[in-house]
Design a protein around this motif. Structure first.
Motif, mmCIF file in Angstrom:
data_model
loop_
_atom_site.group_PDB
_atom_site.id
_atom_site.type_symbol
_atom_site.label_atom_id
_atom_site.label_comp_id
_atom_site.label_asym_id
_atom_site.label_seq_id
_atom_site.Cartn_x
_atom_site.Cartn_y
_atom_site.Cartn_z
ATOM 1 N N CYS A 96 -5.180 1.567 -11.843
ATOM 2 C CA CYS A 96 -4.991 0.171 -11.457
ATOM 3 C C CYS A 96 -3.981 0.070 -10.321
ATOM 4 O O CYS A 96 -2.965 0.749 -10.323
ATOM 5 N N PHE A 97 -4.275 -0.830 -9.383
ATOM 6 C CA PHE A 97 -3.356 -1.084 -8.277
ATOM 7 C C PHE A 97 -3.524 -2.530 -7.822
ATOM 8 O O PHE A 97 -4.475 -3.210 -8.209
ATOM 9 N N GLN A 98 -2.591 -2.986 -7.009
ATOM 10 C CA GLN A 98 -2.618 -4.354 -6.511
ATOM 11 C C GLN A 98 -3.073 -4.342 -5.049
ATOM 12 O O GLN A 98 -2.304 -4.001 -4.158
ATOM 13 N N PRO A 99 -4.338 -4.721 -4.774
ATOM 14 C CA PRO A 99 -4.813 -4.694 -3.387
ATOM 15 C C PRO A 99 -4.188 -5.796 -2.534
ATOM 16 O O PRO A 99 -3.925 -5.592 -1.353
ATOM 17 N N ILE A 100 -3.956 -6.962 -3.140
ATOM 18 C CA ILE A 100 -3.248 -8.073 -2.515
ATOM 19 C C ILE A 100 -2.474 -8.780 -3.624
ATOM 20 O O ILE A 100 -2.836 -8.667 -4.796
ATOM 21 N N PRO A 101 -1.399 -9.483 -3.280
ATOM 22 C CA PRO A 101 -0.603 -10.140 -4.322
ATOM 23 C C PRO A 101 -1.452 -11.040 -5.234
ATOM 24 O O PRO A 101 -2.317 -11.783 -4.777
ATOM 25 N N GLY A 102 -1.214 -10.885 -6.541
ATOM 26 C CA GLY A 102 -1.902 -11.706 -7.528
ATOM 27 C C GLY A 102 -3.214 -11.146 -8.039
ATOM 28 O O GLY A 102 -3.856 -11.748 -8.887
ATOM 29 N N PHE A 103 -3.617 -9.982 -7.541
ATOM 30 C CA PHE A 103 -4.881 -9.385 -7.952
ATOM 31 C C PHE A 103 -4.672 -7.967 -8.461
ATOM 32 O O PHE A 103 -3.732 -7.281 -8.059
ATOM 33 N N CYS A 104 -5.565 -7.537 -9.323
ATOM 34 C CA CYS A 104 -5.569 -6.170 -9.829
ATOM 35 C C CYS A 104 -6.937 -5.567 -9.538
ATOM 36 O O CYS A 104 -7.958 -6.193 -9.807
ATOM 37 N N ALA A 105 -6.942 -4.375 -8.995
ATOM 38 C CA ALA A 105 -8.180 -3.628 -8.775
ATOM 39 C C ALA A 105 -8.111 -2.360 -9.613
ATOM 40 O O ALA A 105 -7.031 -1.782 -9.774
ATOM 41 N N CYS A 106 -9.245 -1.952 -10.155
ATOM 42 C CA CYS A 106 -9.262 -0.783 -11.044
ATOM 43 C C CYS A 106 -10.455 0.104 -10.769
ATOM 44 O O CYS A 106 -11.523 -0.366 -10.391
ATOM 45 N N THR A 107 -10.228 1.375 -11.023
ATOM 46 C CA THR A 107 -11.307 2.349 -11.061
ATOM 47 C C THR A 107 -11.326 2.898 -12.469
ATOM 48 O O THR A 107 -10.299 3.372 -12.964
ATOM 49 N N LEU A 108 -12.471 2.806 -13.129
ATOM 50 C CA LEU A 108 -12.613 3.299 -14.499
ATOM 51 C C LEU A 108 -13.393 4.608 -14.466
ATOM 52 O O LEU A 108 -14.450 4.682 -13.840
ATOM 53 N N VAL A 109 -12.834 5.614 -15.133
ATOM 54 C CA VAL A 109 -13.455 6.930 -15.176
ATOM 55 C C VAL A 109 -13.578 7.349 -16.630
ATOM 56 O O VAL A 109 -12.595 7.293 -17.374
ATOM 57 N N GLU A 110 -14.781 7.743 -17.026
ATOM 58 C CA GLU A 110 -14.954 8.229 -18.392
ATOM 59 C C GLU A 110 -14.267 9.577 -18.515
ATOM 60 O O GLU A 110 -14.428 10.450 -17.675
ATOM 61 N N ALA A 111 -13.470 9.720 -19.564
ATOM 62 C CA ALA A 111 -12.724 10.955 -19.785
ATOM 63 C C ALA A 111 -13.168 11.580 -21.100
ATOM 64 O O ALA A 111 -13.286 10.874 -22.107
ATOM 65 N N PRO A 112 -13.405 12.880 -21.115
ATOM 66 C CA PRO A 112 -13.701 13.537 -22.391
ATOM 67 C C PRO A 112 -12.526 13.360 -23.347
ATOM 68 O O PRO A 112 -11.370 13.320 -22.910
ATOM 69 N N PRO A 113 -12.766 13.227 -24.652
ATOM 70 C CA PRO A 113 -11.690 12.994 -25.627
ATOM 71 C C PRO A 113 -10.539 13.984 -25.533
ATOM 72 O O PRO A 113 -9.387 13.619 -25.665
ATOM 73 N N GLU A 114 -10.829 15.248 -25.270
ATOM 74 C CA GLU A 114 -9.766 16.247 -25.220
ATOM 75 C C GLU A 114 -8.873 16.080 -23.998
ATOM 76 O O GLU A 114 -7.791 16.623 -23.944
ATOM 77 N N GLU A 115 -9.312 15.313 -22.989
ATOM 78 C CA GLU A 115 -8.505 15.123 -21.792
ATOM 79 C C GLU A 115 -7.686 13.839 -21.829
ATOM 80 O O GLU A 115 -6.894 13.607 -20.953
ATOM 81 N N THR A 116 -7.881 13.004 -22.828
ATOM 82 C CA THR A 116 -7.100 11.773 -22.886
ATOM 83 C C THR A 116 -5.712 12.069 -23.411
ATOM 84 O O THR A 116 -5.502 12.990 -24.193
ATOM 85 N N MET A 117 -4.769 11.277 -22.953
ATOM 86 C CA MET A 117 -3.390 11.462 -23.362
ATOM 87 C C MET A 117 -2.843 10.132 -23.843
ATOM 88 O O MET A 117 -3.237 9.087 -23.309
ATOM 89 N N PRO A 118 -1.940 10.121 -24.773
ATOM 90 C CA PRO A 118 -1.341 8.845 -25.173
ATOM 91 C C PRO A 118 -0.503 8.300 -24.034
ATOM 92 O O PRO A 118 0.036 9.047 -23.230
ATOM 93 N N GLU A 119 -0.397 6.985 -23.979
ATOM 94 C CA GLU A 119 0.393 6.366 -22.922
ATOM 95 C C GLU A 119 1.843 6.293 -23.309
ATOM 96 O O GLU A 119 2.199 6.106 -24.420
#
Length: 86
Positions: free
Chosen positions: A63-86
């Motif tokens: 997620c990033f802010q392309p212009i003030p007040g907006f959020c842009a995101c790229t969603l990528v499917e991750a295999p379960p073993e590659e996910t990490m807790p936040e």
């Protein structure tokens, strides 16, 4: 002018522009909105690793802010073993 852009991946999945969070993700959990609002309001960048029961997939969301007040995101499917807790 169309508000649909296409990614460069093999499936050419459409991306939505100028839509609200719930316009795109009708049944989404509010936990996602917290991250996106933080980016839109505060201009921070976030990388979120979460399981989404709505689509039954592990995701990495950039997620990033392309212009003030907006959020842009790229969603990528991750295999379960590659996910990490936040």
């Amino acid at each position: 002018m169309s508000d649909t852009n296409y990614g460069s991946g093999e499936d050419r999945t459409p991306c939505r522009v100028n839509r609200s969070f719930y316009d795109i993700f009708k049944n989404a959990d509010r936990k996602w909105l917290i991250y996106y609002a933080d980016v839109a309001l505060n201009g921070v960048q976030r990388i979120v690793h979460k399981y989404s029961p709505e689509i039954d997939k592990h995701l990495t969301v950039y997620c990033f802010q392309p212009i003030p007040g907006f959020c842009a995101c790229t969603l990528v499917e991750a295999p379960p073993e590659e996910t990490m807790p936040e």
